[in-house]
Scaffold this motif. Sequence first.
Motif, short mmCIF file in Angstrom:
data_model
loop_
_atom_site.label_atom_id
_atom_site.label_comp_id
_atom_site.label_asym_id
_atom_site.label_seq_id
_atom_site.Cartn_x
_atom_site.Cartn_y
_atom_site.Cartn_z
N THR A 144 0.85 -1.18 -0.13
CA THR A 144 -0.09 0.07 0.05
C THR A 144 0.58 1.28 -0.17
O THR A 144 1.87 1.29 0.73
CB THR A 144 -0.85 0.09 1.47
N GLN A 145 0.61 2.31 -0.72
CA GLN A 145 1.13 3.53 -0.99
C GLN A 145 1.22 4.09 0.59
O GLN A 145 0.10 4.33 1.17
CB GLN A 145 0.96 4.53 -1.88
N LEU A 146 2.24 4.56 1.18
CA LEU A 146 2.23 5.20 2.40
C LEU A 146 1.34 6.51 2.44
O LEU A 146 0.77 6.75 3.43
CB LEU A 146 3.83 5.44 2.86
N LEU A 147 1.49 7.21 1.24
CA LEU A 147 0.67 8.35 1.45
C LEU A 147 -0.87 7.87 1.69
O LEU A 147 -1.69 8.75 2.39
CB LEU A 147 0.54 9.24 0.03
N ASN A 148 -1.24 6.95 0.97
CA ASN A 148 -2.73 6.60 1.29
C ASN A 148 -2.81 5.86 2.75
O ASN A 148 -4.12 6.23 3.47
CB ASN A 148 -3.10 5.37 0.20
N VAL A 149 -1.90 5.33 3.08
CA VAL A 149 -1.96 5.00 4.47
C VAL A 149 -2.40 6.18 5.70
O VAL A 149 -2.99 6.22 6.53
CB VAL A 149 -0.77 4.14 5.13
N PHE A 150 -1.42 7.32 5.41
CA PHE A 150 -1.59 8.46 6.12
C PHE A 150 -2.90 8.84 6.00
O PHE A 150 -3.61 9.50 7.07
CB PHE A 150 -0.58 9.40 5.70
N HIS A 151 -3.43 9.36 4.71
CA HIS A 151 -4.75 9.59 4.75
C HIS A 151 -5.80 8.83 5.29
O HIS A 151 -6.78 9.48 6.06
CB HIS A 151 -5.18 9.83 3.17
N ARG A 152 -5.64 7.62 5.44
CA ARG A 152 -6.61 6.88 6.29
C ARG A 152 -6.49 6.92 7.61
O ARG A 152 -7.38 7.01 8.20
CB ARG A 152 -6.50 5.27 5.82
N LEU A 153 -5.22 6.84 8.19
CA LEU A 153 -5.13 7.23 9.49
C LEU A 153 -5.48 8.52 9.86
O LEU A 153 -6.22 8.57 11.16
CB LEU A 153 -3.69 7.03 9.76
N LYS B 148 7.04 5.59 -1.35
CA LYS B 148 7.10 4.36 -0.27
C LYS B 148 5.96 3.55 -0.19
O LYS B 148 4.93 4.14 -0.20
CB LYS B 148 7.49 5.19 1.02
N GLN B 149 6.10 2.21 -0.23
CA GLN B 149 5.35 1.34 0.39
C GLN B 149 5.31 0.59 1.51
O GLN B 149 6.43 0.50 1.85
CB GLN B 149 5.35 0.32 -0.95
N VAL B 150 4.21 0.07 2.19
CA VAL B 150 4.28 -0.61 3.30
C VAL B 150 3.25 -1.59 3.28
O VAL B 150 2.14 -1.74 2.51
CB VAL B 150 3.85 0.41 4.47
N SER B 151 3.42 -2.65 4.38
CA SER B 151 2.54 -3.79 4.12
C SER B 151 2.01 -3.67 5.58
O SER B 151 2.93 -4.25 6.45
CB SER B 151 3.27 -5.07 3.78
#
Length: 75
Positions: free
Chosen positions: A1-10, A28-31
């Motif tokens: 998952t793209q880190l930017l999307n993770v931050f938006h969800r959080l 940056k990608q994270v799992s």
Amino acid sequence: TQLLNVFHRLERQTGFQFNFHESVVEGKQVSLDAKNTPLSTVLTQIAEQTGLSFRRVNNNISVSDQFAPQEEAVQ
């Protein structure tokens, strides 16, 4: 998952605002499997995968590269 999307969800789920320079998170990608997981644990997982560091001040979380110079804490 793209880190930017993770931050938006959080941000939507926690009410915290993430502050960062675009170049710090770019590409940056994270799992993560973060269901019912404390925010501190999620941030630790992200830090381990990306080398980023986090600093919370009130409802803001600053995101930076761990290798960037840090400001001295004022006491």
